[in-house]
Design an enzyme around this catalytic site. Sequence first.
Site, PDB file in Angstrom:
ATOM      1  N   CYS A  18       9.774  14.766  -8.183  1.00  0.00           N
ATOM      2  CA  CYS A  18      11.234  14.687  -8.344  1.00  0.00           C
ATOM      3  C   CYS A  18      11.951  15.907  -7.762  1.00  0.00           C
ATOM      4  CB  CYS A  18      11.587  14.501  -9.818  1.00  0.00           C
ATOM      5  SG  CYS A  18      11.260  12.819 -10.393  1.00  0.00           S
ATOM      6  N   ASP A  69      12.243   4.163  -8.034  1.00  0.00           N
ATOM      7  CA  ASP A  69      11.974   5.595  -7.886  1.00  0.00           C
ATOM      8  C   ASP A  69      10.745   5.771  -7.004  1.00  0.00           C
ATOM      9  OD1 ASP A  69      12.092   8.425  -8.414  1.00  0.00           O
ATOM     10  OD2 ASP A  69      12.982   7.942 -10.349  1.00  0.00           O
ATOM     11  N   SER A 142       5.946  -2.109   2.549  1.00  0.00           N
ATOM     12  CA  SER A 142       5.261  -0.942   3.099  1.00  0.00           C
ATOM     13  C   SER A 142       5.720  -0.693   4.530  1.00  0.00           C
ATOM     14  CB  SER A 142       3.736  -1.147   3.081  1.00  0.00           C
ATOM     15  OG  SER A 142       3.379  -2.289   3.837  1.00  0.00           O
TER      16      SER A 142
END
Length: 348
Positions: A18, A69, A142
């Site tokens: 993060c 995320d 992907s």
Amino acid sequence: MTTSYNGRLTSLSHGGGCGCKIAPGVLSDILKAAPMRNLPAALLAGSDNNEDAAVYQINENQAIVATTDFFMPIVDDPFEFGRIAATNAISDIYAMGAQPLFALALLGMPMQILPLEVIRQVTSGGGSVCNDAGIMIAGGHSIDTVEPIYGLVAIGVVDPKKLKRNNGARAGDSIILSKPLGIGILSAALKQEVLSEEGYQEMIALTTKLNKPGVALSQLDGVHALTDVTGFGLAGHLLEIARGSHLKAQVNWHAIPVIQEAVEHVKADIFTGASTRNWADYGNEIELASDIALWQQNVLTDPQTSGGLLISYAPEQEAEVLAILNADGFNSAQKIGQFVSGKGLSVD
């Protein structure tokens, strides 16, 4: 950052976990360029106040919770990288008090650099966490990228009456933090190759622990606001609750749980650049006691990858909140302060 694989995933990226997040002030400016208009009443939560997830009500008793995320490696072990990224993504579902339903994988890998077996280990790690959460990875997307990236789109469901947002704190509420701070500092120490084996194992254990208590906490009427601590640090996420609730957060530094090895490293000036960016963005809203040192400031702004829950609750429900956390192994959970009338954050 290298252009060949030397066994260290972190060498292939300019940031990790993060700590990769865009600084909160910059993110706010970006979002202003495309404001949300004509929002339906069914959208119970969106990008306002930096909510953890979007929530869309579909009937009287059900609302869909959706979040995404992803980030670059925070550790070198590909399996553990996958586990950490998946845990972090699912956390936003729990932080709304919702039950996860399924996930979609987001994968970007430098295909000419990384062996396929390494990539398979990343996705396997993510899958193992989803299995622990009782959900499946139902699909995904992907691409071939310059730096390795992995994460999830996570979908959950919640009763709208039990939804917990980050703007519902009330004056007089107490604040509990469920995981200790210092993950960003440990990641910086890992990159500098000074993190101990014990510190590494603690880092893995904390970042792969699912915030499952969010579901049970949502059932308590006395829990008024909920979020998880991630890239903006404890101070940043406390300020989000304070701003959204039109209150001031008061925190006792000595009550904040902090990883001991992280204290040792930050005192030696080992911390992330994201910590400095965080302070530059919101430090003007924080009152620090005169005896708070720079290293303590860097802990308060330390970006947490897959950090703990930040809970604002009526003081009379403290025993129940702690019982829920302790029953799921969150033994470091501590009351760290309270919300009062005013604005901003003070740390004594």
